[in-house]
Motif scaffolding. Structure first.
Motif, PDB file in Angstrom:
ATOM      1  N   ASN A   2     -36.409 -96.596  54.703  1.00  0.00           N
ATOM      2  CA  ASN A   2     -36.340 -96.703  56.162  1.00  0.00           C
ATOM      3  C   ASN A   2     -35.020 -96.120  56.665  1.00  0.00           C
ATOM      4  O   ASN A   2     -34.079 -95.917  55.891  1.00  0.00           O
ATOM      5  CB  ASN A   2     -36.570 -98.149  56.623  1.00  0.00           C
ATOM      6  CG  ASN A   2     -35.418 -99.074  56.285  1.00  0.00           C
ATOM      7  OD1 ASN A   2     -34.248 -98.738  56.483  1.00  0.00           O
ATOM      8  ND2 ASN A   2     -35.733-100.247  55.775  1.00  0.00           N
ATOM      9  N   PRO A   3     -34.923 -95.822  57.965  1.00  0.00           N
ATOM     10  CA  PRO A   3     -33.722 -95.184  58.505  1.00  0.00           C
ATOM     11  C   PRO A   3     -32.428 -95.959  58.251  1.00  0.00           C
ATOM     12  O   PRO A   3     -31.393 -95.350  57.948  1.00  0.00           O
ATOM     13  CB  PRO A   3     -34.026 -95.060  59.998  1.00  0.00           C
ATOM     14  CG  PRO A   3     -35.509 -94.943  60.053  1.00  0.00           C
ATOM     15  CD  PRO A   3     -35.992 -95.877  58.974  1.00  0.00           C
ATOM     16  N   ASP A   5     -31.760 -97.841  55.727  1.00  0.00           N
ATOM     17  CA  ASP A   5     -31.418 -97.614  54.313  1.00  0.00           C
ATOM     18  C   ASP A   5     -30.853 -96.219  54.097  1.00  0.00           C
ATOM     19  O   ASP A   5     -29.968 -96.022  53.259  1.00  0.00           O
ATOM     20  CB  ASP A   5     -32.637 -97.834  53.416  1.00  0.00           C
ATOM     21  CG  ASP A   5     -33.023 -99.303  53.301  1.00  0.00           C
ATOM     22  OD1 ASP A   5     -32.150-100.168  53.562  1.00  0.00           O
ATOM     23  OD2 ASP A   5     -34.190 -99.577  52.967  1.00  0.00           O
ATOM     24  N   GLU A   6     -31.358 -95.242  54.846  1.00  0.00           N
ATOM     25  CA  GLU A   6     -30.799 -93.887  54.762  1.00  0.00           C
ATOM     26  C   GLU A   6     -29.329 -93.887  55.177  1.00  0.00           C
ATOM     27  O   GLU A   6     -28.495 -93.232  54.550  1.00  0.00           O
ATOM     28  CB  GLU A   6     -31.578 -92.919  55.653  1.00  0.00           C
ATOM     29  CG  GLU A   6     -32.954 -92.571  55.157  1.00  0.00           C
ATOM     30  CD  GLU A   6     -33.631 -91.552  56.039  1.00  0.00           C
ATOM     31  OE1 GLU A   6     -33.267 -90.365  55.945  1.00  0.00           O
ATOM     32  OE2 GLU A   6     -34.520 -91.947  56.824  1.00  0.00           O
ATOM     33  N   GLU A 100     -30.864-102.752  62.903  1.00  0.00           N
ATOM     34  CA  GLU A 100     -31.966-103.507  62.303  1.00  0.00           C
ATOM     35  C   GLU A 100     -32.579-104.574  63.209  1.00  0.00           C
ATOM     36  O   GLU A 100     -33.805-104.662  63.294  1.00  0.00           O
ATOM     37  CB  GLU A 100     -31.527-104.101  60.968  1.00  0.00           C
ATOM     38  CG  GLU A 100     -31.464-103.044  59.897  1.00  0.00           C
ATOM     39  CD  GLU A 100     -31.125-103.601  58.539  1.00  0.00           C
ATOM     40  OE1 GLU A 100     -31.774-103.179  57.584  1.00  0.00           O
ATOM     41  OE2 GLU A 100     -30.218-104.455  58.464  1.00  0.00           O
ATOM     42  N   GLU A 103     -34.747-102.679  65.585  1.00  0.00           N
ATOM     43  CA  GLU A 103     -35.635-101.686  64.987  1.00  0.00           C
ATOM     44  C   GLU A 103     -35.531-100.335  65.677  1.00  0.00           C
ATOM     45  O   GLU A 103     -36.520 -99.636  65.900  1.00  0.00           O
ATOM     46  CB  GLU A 103     -37.077-102.187  64.973  1.00  0.00           C
ATOM     47  CG  GLU A 103     -37.252-103.411  64.101  1.00  0.00           C
ATOM     48  CD  GLU A 103     -38.690-103.886  64.014  1.00  0.00           C
ATOM     49  OE1 GLU A 103     -39.597-103.173  64.485  1.00  0.00           O
ATOM     50  OE2 GLU A 103     -38.893-104.975  63.475  1.00  0.00           O
TER      51      GLU A 103
END
Length: 121
Positions: A2-3, A5-6, A100, A103
């Motif tokens: 997910n973004p 995590d990127e 987060e 979102e």
């Protein structure tokens, strides 16, 4: 991945690179090589504690050979010293943490993370 995590992956990679590098600040310098001319270098330290970080070959007899762009390259490398890398890593981590709950992700932070990670999505 997910973004968020990127962003964290890029922050981790950048922090490791910055930590392993010689501490800044770095600076660019027009180094005269005697009979061999000039070259652009990136240095760290001050006074007698100055150390060479990078040497960008040009070896011509004109300072800052613009045709080979070494002056601009040296200035950019010096500007991106480990302190900048650490600050970018902090920003990426903070952006991931703050995104987060909502979102949503900062598109520019994600673009930076993807450039660091070598990915497009």
């Amino acid at each position: 991945m997910n973004p968020a995590d990127e962003l964290r992956t890029a922050a981790d990679k950048l922090r490791k690179l910055a930590t392993a590098a010689t501490p800044g600040p770095w600076r660019n310098h027009d180094t005269h090589l005697g009979q061999h001319g000039h070259t652009a270098t990136v240095l760290s330290g001050e006074g007698n504690d100055t150390d060479l970080r990078a040497w960008l070959p040009s070896q011509n007899h004109e300072p800052w050979d613009e045709t080979r762009n070494v002056r601009n390259d040296a200035a950019y490398i010096a500007a991106m010293d480990p302190g900048v890398g650490t600050a970018l890593a902090d920003w990426l981590e903070e952006t991931a943490r703050n995104s987060e709950p909502f979102e949503t992700i900062n598109a520019r932070a994600l673009a930076v993370a993807r450039a660091i990670n070598g990915t497009t999505s």
